[in-house]
Design an enzyme around this catalytic site. Structure first.
Site, PDB file in Angstrom:
ATOM      1  N   ARG A 228       7.128  19.738   6.512  1.00  0.00           N
ATOM      2  CA  ARG A 228       8.499  20.135   6.891  1.00  0.00           C
ATOM      3  C   ARG A 228       8.824  21.506   6.273  1.00  0.00           C
ATOM      4  NH1 ARG A 228       9.540  14.334   7.010  1.00  0.00           N
ATOM      5  NH2 ARG A 228       9.801  14.143   4.769  1.00  0.00           N
ATOM      6  N   PHE A 244       8.987  13.100  18.741  1.00  0.00           N
ATOM      7  CA  PHE A 244       8.917  11.947  17.838  1.00  0.00           C
ATOM      8  C   PHE A 244       9.637  12.322  16.533  1.00  0.00           C
ATOM      9  CE2 PHE A 244       5.055  11.980  20.466  1.00  0.00           C
ATOM     10  CZ  PHE A 244       5.116  10.735  21.071  1.00  0.00           C
ATOM     11  N   ASP A 266      13.345  11.240  20.290  1.00  0.00           N
ATOM     12  CA  ASP A 266      12.784  10.021  19.700  1.00  0.00           C
ATOM     13  C   ASP A 266      13.271   8.853  20.545  1.00  0.00           C
ATOM     14  OD1 ASP A 266      11.411   9.380  16.747  1.00  0.00           O
ATOM     15  OD2 ASP A 266      12.495   7.669  17.613  1.00  0.00           O
ATOM     16  N   ASP A 316       4.570  14.630  16.337  1.00  0.00           N
ATOM     17  CA  ASP A 316       4.272  13.713  15.223  1.00  0.00           C
ATOM     18  C   ASP A 316       4.416  12.263  15.701  1.00  0.00           C
ATOM     19  OD1 ASP A 316       3.790  12.660  12.717  1.00  0.00           O
ATOM     20  OD2 ASP A 316       5.802  13.082  11.934  1.00  0.00           O
ATOM     21  N   CYS A 356      -1.351  10.158  12.462  1.00  0.00           N
ATOM     22  CA  CYS A 356      -1.339   9.320  11.254  1.00  0.00           C
ATOM     23  C   CYS A 356      -2.220   8.086  11.460  1.00  0.00           C
ATOM     24  CB  CYS A 356       0.080   8.953  10.847  1.00  0.00           C
ATOM     25  SG  CYS A 356       1.011   8.105  12.122  1.00  0.00           S
TER      26      CYS A 356
END
Ligand SMILES: C[S@@+](CC[C@H](N)C(=O)[O-])C[C@H]1O[C@@H](n2cnc3c(N)ncnc32)[C@H](O)[C@@H]1O
Length: 431
Positions: A228, A244, A266, A316, A356
């Site tokens: 970030r 996202f 999102d 993400d 991830c």
């Protein structure tokens, strides 16, 4: 060779270091080397013969074929990972003092992150990497949030909660159920008073609401803190697309860096409501900052997505490969997702694309993203390969911990404008 039986949770509270003996467990010959190298997981099928019934959290000793001591750890009959190894030293006792000293050492290693006042929240204990397998502790201002992966780690609850509660500035200790069994239980308060959520925390001088009782993970994606900050440093004047977005961590960081108009998407309505409040908390105006509740896969396929291009894109997604069997499918999804996002990149745009999924390693993710660039007919340069923030360390003895990959890309122009056959990523995003 002796083995020790664990006390039950209530006994743990009463007795900290006196543990009884029980039979030793023998390890399959081919697994010995990885345990000697420090890998902290022993699967049930690696034990010969399979052990008798032992209670969850039993302290067990593992021996090799010659009966020599190999490791001491905690038993978990409910998990495929039957033993979490805590020590390879025959003289090291698995007791409250060991747990406490490892916890405090891990917290001490994070002190530089919290020094200076701009950041009051980070991961204090990162399980296997901090030699407390299965134990996570995240600090959000004055609240410590614990998570135990499985019954073995959970048997340490009283010891871990006690040391967390003893940290300076911590008023409340909360336990969140482990992600895989979120539906099985609610957050519970182990120490102090129930926090009135959301609480407000600080990250690099910015304020964020955190729901420590119900938010994703333990409340916030702390692992993306440094990414970030990177996005903030790159954002000046750039039209920013945050895909996202969750509660708008990257959106707020980009706004702090002077971003131009932004769009954050999102699927979670509460997450975007929190994103709106996070923008307000930091005094960022709403005009030109659009927050859209939508399925990113659907949106990328819709004509609406093609109306604009973007100078800065953050991608993400949630983990797309929950297990090894899902890797092939996940790679296809990453490829189509990245190609669709790259088609929206303005010339010289910067893209931070993340995965991830621990089962998709960095080389595979990189190959997939570069294949996506070819599919999108865009020239793309990988400027940097990044991971999680350093409070989520990656260690040699536990490669599985390297779950977060983040590639910083610079987009060039079209590699083959308008030409070429249909590519794999021209297929519908969901297949
Ligand atoms: C890894 S998190 C993003 C974290 C965020 N970038 C941050 O730094 O806080 C993934 C997010 O994807 C959202 N999500 C999951 N499936 C989605 C979908 N199909 N479309 C849009 N959002 C989705 C989840 O609600 C979650 O907020």
């Amino acid at each position: 060779m002796s083995t020790r039986a664990r006390p039950g949770n209530s006994e743990l509270r009463a007795q900290s270091s006196k543990l009884e003996a029980s039979p030793a467990l023998r390890l399959r010959r081919d697994v010995v080397r990885s345990i000697r190298a420090g890998h902290p997981w022993i699967y049930a099928e690696a034990l010969v013969p399979p052990p008798e019934l032992l209670p969850p959290g039993a302290v067990v000793e593992v021996v090799d074929f010659a009966g020599r001591f190999l490791a001491r750890g905690l038993w978990d009959p409910g998990s495929a990972i039957a033993i979490r190894v805590f020590t390879l030293d025959p003289d090291e006792v698995l007791d409250e003092a060991l747990v406490r000293s490892r916890f405090l050492a891990a917290a001490e290693r994070r002190a530089p992150i919290l020094a200076g006042g701009g950041t009051d929240s980070c991961r204090l204990v990162h399980g296997e990497a901090d030699r407390l397998p299965g134990v996570v502790c995240d600090r959000y201002a004055a609240v410590a949030v614990l998570r135990f992966d499985g019954d073995a780690a959970a048997s340490l609850r009283p010891w871990v909660a006690a040391v967390a509660a003893s940290l300076p500035g911590i008023g409340t200790v909360v336990e969140r159920p482990f992600a895989r069994c979120r539906e099985e239980g609610q957050a519970r308060v182990l120490h102090g008073t129930r926090p009135s959520t959301p609480i407000v925390i600080r990250e690099n001088g910015l304020s964020f609401e955190v729901d420590v009782l119900q938010g994703h993970k333990t409340g916030l994606y702390l692992d993306q803190r440094d990414n970030r900050a990177l996005v903030r440093s790159l954002a000046a004047g750039r039209r920013t697309l945050d895909l996202f977005s969750y509660v708008g961590g990257f959106t707020v960081a980009a706004a702090a860096g002077g971003a131009g108009p932004s769009l954050s998407i999102d699927i979670s309505k509460p997450a975007l409501a929190a994103a709106r409040r996070n923008l307000a908390l930091n005094d960022f105006a709403f005009e030109d900052r659009e927050l859209l509740v939508a399925d990113v896969f659907d949106w990328l396929e819709s004509p609406a997505s093609r109306r604009r291009t973007w100078d800065l894109i953050v991608l993400d997604p949630p983990s797309l490969a929950p297990n090894r069997a899902a890797v092939r499918r996940a790679v296809g999804a990453y490829r189509r997702l990245n190609a669709a996002a790259l088609r929206l990149a303005a010339p010289r745009a910067t893209i931070l694309t993340c995965s991830c999924s621990s089962h998709v390693d960095e080389p595979l993710f990189r190959r997939t993203v570069l294949a996506a660039a070819t599919d999108a007919r865009r020239r793309v340069e990988v400027v940097e390969s990044r991971g999680a923030s350093p409070d989520h360390p990656v260690v040699g003895w536990f490669p599985e911990g390297n779950y977060l990959k983040a590639l910083l890309l610079r987009a060039g122009g079209a590699s083959n404008p308008g030409g070429g056959r249909a590519r794999r990523s021209d297929l519908p995003l969901r297949r």
